[in-house]
Design an enzyme around this catalytic site. Structure first.
Site, mmCIF file in Angstrom:
data_model
loop_
_atom_site.group_PDB
_atom_site.id
_atom_site.type_symbol
_atom_site.label_atom_id
_atom_site.label_comp_id
_atom_site.label_asym_id
_atom_site.label_seq_id
_atom_site.Cartn_x
_atom_site.Cartn_y
_atom_site.Cartn_z
ATOM 1 N N ALA A 9 72.297 57.774 29.830
ATOM 2 C CA ALA A 9 71.415 58.733 30.614
ATOM 3 C C ALA A 9 71.120 59.718 29.685
ATOM 4 C CB ALA A 9 72.135 59.173 31.868
ATOM 5 N N GLY A 11 68.966 59.812 27.335
ATOM 6 C CA GLY A 11 67.618 59.695 26.542
ATOM 7 C C GLY A 11 66.903 61.257 26.774
ATOM 8 N N ARG A 15 58.573 61.107 28.268
ATOM 9 C CA ARG A 15 57.545 60.815 29.189
ATOM 10 C C ARG A 15 57.425 61.391 30.419
ATOM 11 N NH1 ARG A 15 58.490 54.592 27.535
ATOM 12 N NH2 ARG A 15 60.631 55.542 27.318
ATOM 13 N N GLU A 155 61.202 44.591 21.153
ATOM 14 C CA GLU A 155 60.780 46.015 21.855
ATOM 15 C C GLU A 155 59.415 45.739 21.668
ATOM 16 O OE1 GLU A 155 62.257 48.059 23.953
ATOM 17 O OE2 GLU A 155 63.971 46.515 23.524
ATOM 18 N N ARG A 333 67.447 77.377 62.815
ATOM 19 C CA ARG A 333 67.976 77.364 61.510
ATOM 20 C C ARG A 333 69.217 78.249 61.419
ATOM 21 N NH1 ARG A 333 66.423 82.250 58.596
ATOM 22 N NH2 ARG A 333 65.378 83.744 59.944
#
Ligand code: UD1
Ligand code: MG
Length: 448
Positions: A9, A11, A15, A155, A333
């Site tokens: 994880a 990377g 993108r 790839e 709430r």
């Protein structure tokens, strides 16, 4: 046999075009990475190491797994190398490697990988990997086969036009014999288009040594969808939501329109509850049986009893007891608690307040920091003036009280059992039990 998992994880997630690390982007209320870890755990794997980067690492506590930082993102093969360096050597152990950007992965896929190195006879494989048929074009790595085995993964950026025609892809889930994997990653090179150390090149390494790499075909490419941008994230979100809705429907919940109903993992929803369109239920909420939720209800971090109706309303961090009817257009709430058989109608806001059984506020009111006794009725337009500019003050209303329309109660104030306020009262003094007051400021009315 020792079985552990490495989840990649680290990377850059370029993108996504985001300041947030890719695997922290959410679908259905959980970060992408949460789903991969949850599926691994469901498949029985508890020894999980996540490879992170500097941005992700500080957020790892919430996942309850070990992590190691890959300082420079030099490729998936390098990430695995970093992981193995952080793990003690388990001779004869098995390692599952998965990418943290595939939230739709199922526990069945991981269970299937566990035996995959040993299956089909005596000759064990050094590596196995999940492959999937996928419509072209695709940016997944292509599987070059030799007979029943995998010979190479190419790839997209390194592929020839012929190789791009291959419609069997690398899903990004692998099983390795640990000692084989340690050897293989030590020898990876980065002589490819992206100048990265590809984990996928371990295939060629094994094939060169005459070892087998076994494909495990997955029949649904959505299950291994790798999320690289926000369009793919939206696709995954839709699929995940559909899955969660389908599970609740199978468990006895009616969902009128799953496409416009937004649920999260780990919700409890009772049988014969009906969810109408445009509703969102989140944050570990629990909904009882035979409720009618929506249309357009938003419920988060709340507990709803049985036979409750919640129409066009927002409920957060609150508890609503059996048989209560809320809305349309109410907002409950801040740790409000309604004991049951209550009625909360149009344009009523309730904050941090307690309603005993049968208490009602049907129209246009604000009840903040208030406690309302059994069967008391709060008339239209009632306001608890709980804030004096410095402090939040409490209003205590007894049982069987009748608060007249447009009453303002200047807190802190106590109104005793059976008391009454006339329409338009401004209550600036406590009202004893049974007393009837009216006016601005409210004064006792002559006894009847
Ligand atoms: C990768 C595969 C590809 C496969 C696809 C499936 C490689 C070289 N390619 O491509 O064959 O079809 O996934 O989705 O493996 N990561 C790190 N450190 C790094 C680089 C990546 O931890 O240095 C992590 C990323 O956070 C991500 C995962 O590894 O979770 C995969 O990386 P990504 O860049 O998404 O690879 P793809 O191009 O999708
Ligand atoms: Mg990817």
């Amino acid at each position: 046999m020792m079985l552990r998992a490495i989840v990649l994880a680290a990377g850059k997630g370029t993108r996504m075009k985001s300041a947030t690390p890719k695997v922290l982007h959410e679908l259905c209320g959980r970060p992408m990475l949460w789903y991969t870890i949850a599926a691994l755990r469901r498949s029985g794997i508890t020894d999980i190491l996540v490879v992170t980067n500097d941005e992700l690492e500080p957020r790892m506590a919430e996942f309850g797994v070990r992590s190691v930082v890959q300082k420079e993102q030099l490729g998936t093969g390098h990430a695995v190398k970093v992981a193995l360096e952080a793990l003690d050597v388990q001779t004869g152990g098995r390692v599952i490697v998965a990418y943290g950007d595939m939230p739709l992965v199922t526990d069945e896929i991981f269970s299937g990988m566990m035996g995959s190195l040993d299956s089909n006879g005596a000759s064990g494989a050094a590596m196995s990997l999940v492959t999937v048929k996928m419509p072209l074009p695709s940016n997944f790595g292509r599987i070059v086969r030799k007979g029943n085995d995998v010979e190479r993964i190419v790839e997209v950026r390194d592929a020839s036009p012929q190789e791009l025609e291959i419609d069997e892809m690398n899903a990004g889930i692998y099983a390795f014999a640990e000692n084989e994997l340690r050897d293989a990653v030590a020898q990876l090179k980065n002589n490819n288009a992206q100048k990265e150390y590809y984990l996928t090149d371990t295939v060629e390494h094994f094939v060169r040594q005459g070892k087998r790499v076994r494909p495990v075909l997955c029949d649904d490419h959505l299950h291994v969808l790798g999320i690289n941008d926000r369009a793919e994230l939206a696709l995954a979100r839709k699929e995940m939501n559909a899955r969660i809705c389908a599970q609740h429907m199978r468990d006895g919940v009616t969902i009128i329109d799953p496409d416009s109903t937004y649920l999260e993992p780990e919700l409890t929803i009772g049988r014969d509850t009906v969810i109408y369109p445009g509703s969102t239920i989140s944050l570990l909420s629990e909904i009882g049986e035979r409720c009618a939720i929506g249309p357009h209800a938003r419920i988060s971090d709340s507990k709803i009893g049985n036979g409750v109706t919640i129409c066009e309303s927002v409920i957060s961090q609150s508890q609503i007891g059996d048989g209560t009817s809320v809305g349309p257009f109410a907002h409950i709430r801040g740790h409000a608690k309604l004991d049951g058989d209550n009625r909360v109608g149009n344009f009523v806001e309730i904050k941090n307040s307690h309603y005993a059984k049968g208490a009602k506020s049907a129209h246009l009111s604000y009840l903040g920091d208030a406690s309302i006794g059994e069967e008391s009725n709060i008339g239209a337009g009632t306001i608890t003036c709980n804030y004096d500019g410095k402090n939040k003050n409490k209003t205590t209303i007894g049982k069987n009280v009748s608060i007249g329309s447009n009453t303002s109660i200047v807190a802190p104030r106590t109104i005793g059992d059976g008391a009454l306020t006339g329409a338009g009262s401004v209550v600036t003094k406590d009202v004893p039990p049974g007393e009837r007051v009216a006016g601005n400021p409210a004064k006792p009315l002559p006894k009847k």
